[in-house]
Design an enzyme around this catalytic site. Structure first.
Site, PDB file in Angstrom:
ATOM      1  N   GLY A 529      36.235 -39.663  29.380  1.00 42.62           N
ATOM      2  CA  GLY A 529      36.834 -38.404  29.815  1.00 42.62           C
ATOM      3  C   GLY A 529      35.807 -37.512  30.487  1.00 42.62           C
ATOM      4  O   GLY A 529      34.599 -37.624  30.235  1.00 42.62           O
ATOM      5  N   GLY A 531      35.446 -33.282  31.569  1.00 39.53           N
ATOM      6  CA  GLY A 531      36.036 -31.955  31.507  1.00 39.53           C
ATOM      7  C   GLY A 531      35.104 -30.905  32.054  1.00 39.53           C
ATOM      8  O   GLY A 531      34.067 -31.219  32.667  1.00 39.53           O
ATOM      9  N   GLY A 532      35.467 -29.636  31.843  1.00 31.21           N
ATOM     10  CA  GLY A 532      34.648 -28.546  32.351  1.00 31.21           C
ATOM     11  C   GLY A 532      33.275 -28.510  31.725  1.00 31.21           C
ATOM     12  O   GLY A 532      32.299 -28.066  32.338  1.00 31.21           O
ATOM     13  N   PHE A 533      33.165 -28.983  30.481  1.00 30.03           N
ATOM     14  CA  PHE A 533      31.882 -28.977  29.781  1.00 30.03           C
ATOM     15  C   PHE A 533      30.984 -30.107  30.289  1.00 30.03           C
ATOM     16  O   PHE A 533      29.776 -29.958  30.419  1.00 30.03           O
ATOM     17  CB  PHE A 533      32.142 -29.127  28.280  1.00 30.03           C
ATOM     18  CG  PHE A 533      30.923 -28.990  27.427  1.00 30.03           C
ATOM     19  CD1 PHE A 533      30.515 -27.748  26.960  1.00 30.03           C
ATOM     20  CD2 PHE A 533      30.185 -30.099  27.061  1.00 30.03           C
ATOM     21  CE1 PHE A 533      29.395 -27.622  26.163  1.00 30.03           C
ATOM     22  CE2 PHE A 533      29.061 -29.981  26.267  1.00 30.03           C
ATOM     23  CZ  PHE A 533      28.663 -28.732  25.810  1.00 30.03           C
ATOM     24  N   GLY A 534      31.565 -31.249  30.556  1.00 28.42           N
ATOM     25  CA  GLY A 534      30.784 -32.408  30.996  1.00 28.42           C
ATOM     26  C   GLY A 534      31.535 -33.690  30.710  1.00 28.42           C
ATOM     27  O   GLY A 534      32.747 -33.699  30.513  1.00 28.42           O
ATOM     28  N   LYS A 535      30.786 -34.798  30.622  1.00 33.30           N
ATOM     29  CA  LYS A 535      31.393 -36.106  30.379  1.00 33.30           C
ATOM     30  C   LYS A 535      31.482 -36.384  28.889  1.00 33.30           C
ATOM     31  O   LYS A 535      30.665 -35.920  28.095  1.00 33.30           O
ATOM     32  CB  LYS A 535      30.572 -37.200  31.067  1.00 33.30           C
ATOM     33  CG  LYS A 535      30.606 -37.130  32.587  1.00 33.30           C
ATOM     34  CD  LYS A 535      29.792 -38.255  33.214  1.00 33.30           C
ATOM     35  CE  LYS A 535      29.857 -38.181  34.744  1.00 33.30           C
ATOM     36  NZ  LYS A 535      29.054 -39.251  35.377  1.00 33.30           N
ATOM     37  N   VAL A 536      32.490 -37.189  28.541  1.00 33.52           N
ATOM     38  CA  VAL A 536      32.681 -37.620  27.154  1.00 33.52           C
ATOM     39  C   VAL A 536      32.520 -39.128  27.110  1.00 33.52           C
ATOM     40  O   VAL A 536      33.169 -39.863  27.862  1.00 33.52           O
ATOM     41  CB  VAL A 536      34.071 -37.214  26.625  1.00 33.52           C
ATOM     42  CG1 VAL A 536      34.219 -37.629  25.163  1.00 33.52           C
ATOM     43  CG2 VAL A 536      34.293 -35.717  26.779  1.00 33.52           C
ATOM     44  N   LYS A 550      30.268 -35.770  23.595  1.00 32.96           N
ATOM     45  CA  LYS A 550      30.444 -34.899  24.763  1.00 32.96           C
ATOM     46  C   LYS A 550      29.093 -34.334  25.174  1.00 32.96           C
ATOM     47  O   LYS A 550      28.448 -33.616  24.407  1.00 32.96           O
ATOM     48  CB  LYS A 550      31.450 -33.784  24.451  1.00 32.96           C
ATOM     49  CG  LYS A 550      31.737 -32.884  25.641  1.00 32.96           C
ATOM     50  CD  LYS A 550      33.070 -32.146  25.503  1.00 32.96           C
ATOM     51  CE  LYS A 550      33.132 -31.190  24.365  1.00 32.96           C
ATOM     52  NZ  LYS A 550      34.366 -30.361  24.399  1.00 32.96           N
ATOM     53  N   ASP A 646      42.721 -22.238  25.273  1.00 34.05           N
ATOM     54  CA  ASP A 646      42.708 -23.290  26.300  1.00 34.05           C
ATOM     55  C   ASP A 646      43.607 -24.448  25.868  1.00 34.05           C
ATOM     56  O   ASP A 646      43.182 -25.597  25.828  1.00 34.05           O
ATOM     57  CB  ASP A 646      41.283 -23.780  26.541  1.00 34.05           C
ATOM     58  CG  ASP A 646      41.159 -24.552  27.859  1.00 34.05           C
ATOM     59  OD1 ASP A 646      42.064 -24.419  28.709  1.00 34.05           O
ATOM     60  OD2 ASP A 646      40.163 -25.285  28.036  1.00 34.05           O
TER      61      ASP A 646
END
Length: 842
Positions: A529, A531-536, A550, A646
């Site tokens: 995955g 997302g806005g934070f980074g990769k998972v 994450k 969110d």
């Protein structure tokens, strides 16, 4: 032409008005009186109580529990006919009532009756209504005995053998679900349930605070419990005498500190309401009697009329006082003060001036917060000698005390023994005695040690003293870098007395080497995955278990603050429907979070945009219910609640059993305190899910999460992106498009094609109504997450009932077909007849 158009507009306006009044009339007449455990109906004072075993299209209950009855009861309760039966439950018991959204008075009736193989004195249970907790660990016999003891201590001849709990609830959806929950190893019972609509508004949001100014307390958004209702200076008023809302008004004498401090007066002349809006607040019988001060010339005119009430600590209360001037014909003849819990609530109170004349019914509300150590509430009225009134007197006609919910809770656990004595308060008294003795001992020891300290200080070496007070010394917690670098690599994180998020961290502190090993040095093939934070990444930690790892992107908009928030929130939150934090890593400028692995990924991946098989309608409902449970816990589990901020389908994860769990708490905020209605903050969240009122005002509440969840509900049933620019203009925004069809009651037109023919249309209809309520433009009209949860569970019940009926019908059809083939084979005069399988093969 213009005149014709005006007539048409006027006609349309009148039709709308007539429709509104018709709906109001329907709501007003639709009361629900449930006689629990009975298979017949009973009439009491012209009201029909219907047995819960009698078929009723508007009322249903879960099939758990058993009915019980008795032939006779001691006592003279007007409700004796319905108290002869009860429903007993050892597991959860739900009553579902279909209502018109609005305000309702809900009364739960309890009267212990003899039971086979069960001791009613051992019963212990709780109750909730649409997610609002009403009762917890209630012992009906204990509470009845305690009330009798309390009244007897005031000289009242008490013989009450029943208990009625009354609540005022604002119901925003069309279903009221009352859940009764036995305590572990115990059981519960209920005799009757009363649901009475309230057409007129009983409470204003803005009321006067004791020793303060008028404030907005948003009472319409809170559950309310009636604690006391007294007809001051008059006889008991029975429910049949309060025909609008069927309330019971007790006499007040047993609650007075000195019963002869006030003399009863009455006036049966024509009394009217000061405002027509007050007509539902109390019957005129309340205002025909009153209590005024006796012996007003004694004790230097400082003698007060006083009432004392037991209340639950750590709750907010509304005190409603009813007045009607029965004697004086002008203002400034009776002026007095009002005190609530020994604080001045009102000076120079003149009933005649406020009500606008004699024989005018008037009321005044006051808001007061009771601390966690306070078990009583005092109300006192006395003369205001400084006001210059011709008479030094006070007057009161009626009194009500209402308890307000906090964080979705109205329940207070008060345990009584079989004699009605409070166990919890006696334990509290013992505790305070012990604390007092401990404090006294500590003071003596402190004095001894202080003496020894000063003696040794005088002998202390000067150089050592200077060393200890060197200006270069600092508390270790101020050196953040030192603390972080010296923390145990496998510990729980640093302890920070300043209260930073690091002090609340739990979980393992991973080294970067461990993270690299778990992810094969951040192998791109393990990315599950982004997302806005980074990769998972999917990783395997040292104990062999799988984890979701994450890793923050240095260019991400979500940085240190979100990293700290995520750790803080998940460190203090534990729930089956919230993803669990295993640990974190913050070495070499890396910010990495390690979560439990969710084998089935995000909810969105099962709705669209992947090759995964589509979820059934029941699976989708289960997922929505799980997510709602997690959010309800967030909103009510902490003292001030937590707002996720969110909510979207990519933040709802599914484990190997498709159990839904909320994730990604980097944007979460602690909810408003009791003194505030919202949190003022910059707008953050995901486009398409944002609450428009939050976007406009930058005011965040739990209802902002409710809006986002409403978008998720439409996304679940329509299986499409919330924003899709490739579609026609009116379909780009899912929330707007789905709401248009929902308002037309045609949601089935746009649902996921995989669902068509495989779901109950009734369940879909109710599902759409919930989503529509969530997306109301005004947050005050949206339901709470608790209400959403209850109604989603009701939707699931409808779907399961439909599936069960279909399975039974299909099974019957198959058996019937087999029987027909066999019968035909037998009547063919001995010919070799093919079997059913052979027929099918042909």
């Amino acid at each position: 032409m213009e005149k014709l158009q005006c007539r048409q507009v006027r006609s349309l306006f009148f039709l709308v008005i007539m429709f509104v009044f018709i709906r109001i009339g329907e709501a007003q007449s639709q009361s629900f009186l449930i006689n629990c455990g009975a298979n017949s109906s009973v009439n009491i004072d012209g009201r029909k109580w219907v047995g819960d075993l009698v078929r009723n299209s508007n009322v249903s209950f879960s099939s758990t529990g058993m009915a019980a009855s008795t032939d006779s009861l001691s006592g003279d309760s007007i409700y004796e006919p319905i108290y002869k039966s009860a429903r007993i439950f050892k597991d959860g018991l739900n009553y579902t009532v279909e209502v018109i959204p609005g305000n309702y008075i809900v009364r739960l009736h309890f009267c212990p009756i003899p039971l086979e193989d069960l001791n009613v004195n051992d019963s212990l249970f709780g109750a909730a209504a649409n997610g609002l907790k009403l009762l917890s660990q209630l012992s009906v016999p204990g509470e009845i005995a305690h009330k009798n003891l309390y009244l007897q201590s005031s000289g009242e001849n008490a013989s009450s053998l029943s208990l009625i709990k009354e609540y005022v609830l604002g119901i925003k959806l069309d279903v009221l679900v009352i859940e009764l929950i036995p305590s572990e190893g115990s059981f519960g019972f209920i005799n009757a349930i009363e649901v009475v609509p309230v057409v007129d508004r009983l409470f204003e949001d803005t009321i006067q605070k004791v020793a303060g100014n008028d404030m907005d307390f948003n009472l319409s958004g809170r559950g309310i419990e009636t604690m006391y209702r007294l007809n001051v200076g008059g006889p008991e008023i029975k429910p049949s005498q309060d025909s609008d809302l069927w309330r019971m008004w007790e006499v007040d004498s047993s609650y007075m500190i000195t019963a002869n401090a006030g003399v009863e007066i009455r006036n049966s002349s024509n009394i009217t309401y000061a405002s027509m809006n007050d007509s539902s607040l109390a019957p005129l019988l309340v205002y025909e009697t009153a209590r005024t001060m006796s012996n007003t010339e004694v004790l230097e005119k400082r003698f007060n009329m006083s009432w004392k009430f037991e209340v639950d600590p750590d709750f907010d209360y509304v005190v409603r006082l009813h007045f009607c001037e029965l004697l004086y014909d002008s203002a400034n003849e009776r002026i007095f003060k009002i005190y609530i819990n020994n604080r001045t609530a009102a000076n120079t109170f003149d009933v005649f001036a406020r009500a606008g004349g004699r024989n005018r019914a008037y009321h005044q509300d006051y808001f007061d917060a009771v601390s966690s150590k306070t078990y009583t509430l005092w109300i006192q009225l006395g003369p205001d000698t400084a006001a210059g009134a011709s008479g030094t007197d006070a007057l009161l006609s009626g009194l009500e005390i209402f308890k307000l919910s906090r964080n979705g809770n109205l329940a207070y656990v008060e345990k009584y023994d079989s004699a009605g004595n409070s166990v919890s308060r006696s334990k509290s008294w013992i505790l305070w005695v012990g604390i007092g003795a401990g404090i006294a001992s500590a003071v003596i020891l402190a004095a001894v040690f202080t003496l020894v300290f000063y003696i040794r200080k005088n002998r202390r070496d000067k150089s050592s003293d200077m060393k200890n007070n060197s200006p270069g010394w600092r508390p270790l917690f101020l050196h953040k870098g030192i603390v972080n670098s010296t923390a145990n690599a496998k510990g729980t994180g640093s302890q920070n007395p300043n209260g930073s998020t690091s002090s609340t961290r739990s979980g393992k502190r991973f080294t970067l080497a461990e993270i690299r090993c778990a992810t094969n040095n951040f192998d791109e093939s393990l990315v599950i995955g982004v997302g806005g934070f980074g990769k998972v990444y999917k990783g395997e930690i040292e104990d062999g278990s799988l984890a979701a790892i994450k890793r923050a992107n240095p260019q991400s908009e979500q940085g240190l603050a979100e990293f700290e928030t995520e750790i803080e929130m998940l460190s203090r939150l534990r729930h089956r429907h919230l993803v669990s934090l295993i640990g974190f890593c913050e070495e070499q400028n890396e910010m990495i979070l390690v979560y439990e692995y969710m084998a089935n990924g995000t909810l969105r991946s099962h709705l669209f945009g992947s090759d995964l098989p589509p979820l059934t309608w029941k699976q989708r409902l289960d997922v929505c219910i799980g997510a709602a449970r997690g959010l309800h816990y967030l909103h009510t589990g902490a003292e001030q609640g937590i707002i996720h901020r969110d909510i979207k389908t990519t933040n709802i994860l599914l484990d190997e059993n498709f159990v839904a769990k909320m994730s990604d708490f980097g944007l979460s905020k602690t909810g408003p305190s009791m003194e505030h209605t919202h949190v003022s903050t910059a707008v953050k969240g995901s486009f398409g899910y944002l609450d428009p009122e939050y976007f406009r005002r930058q005011q965040l509440t739990e209802k902002s999460d409710v809006y986002s969840f409403g978008v998720v509900l439409f996304e679940v049933v329509c299986a499409r992106a919330v924003i899709n620019p490739t579609l026609p203009k009116d379909q780009i925004n899912l929330a707007e498009w789905a709401m248009k069809w929902q308002r037309q009651r045609s949601l089935e037109t746009i649902i996921d094609p995989h669902l068509k023919g495989n779901l109950s249309l009734e369940s879909l209809e109710k599902f759409g109504e919930i989503a529509e309520k969530c997306l109301d433009d005004e947050r005050k009209n949206r339901p709470t997450m608790g209400e959403v949860l209850w109604h989603l569970e009701y939707v699931l019940q409808l779907q399961e009932a439909w599936m069960h009926a279909n399975d039974r019908e299909n099974s019957f059809s198959g058996c019937q077909a087999l029987a027909e083939v066999e019968e035909e084979r037998e009547i063919r005069n001995g010919k070799e007849v093919p079997t059913l399988d052979e027929e099918k093969s042909k």
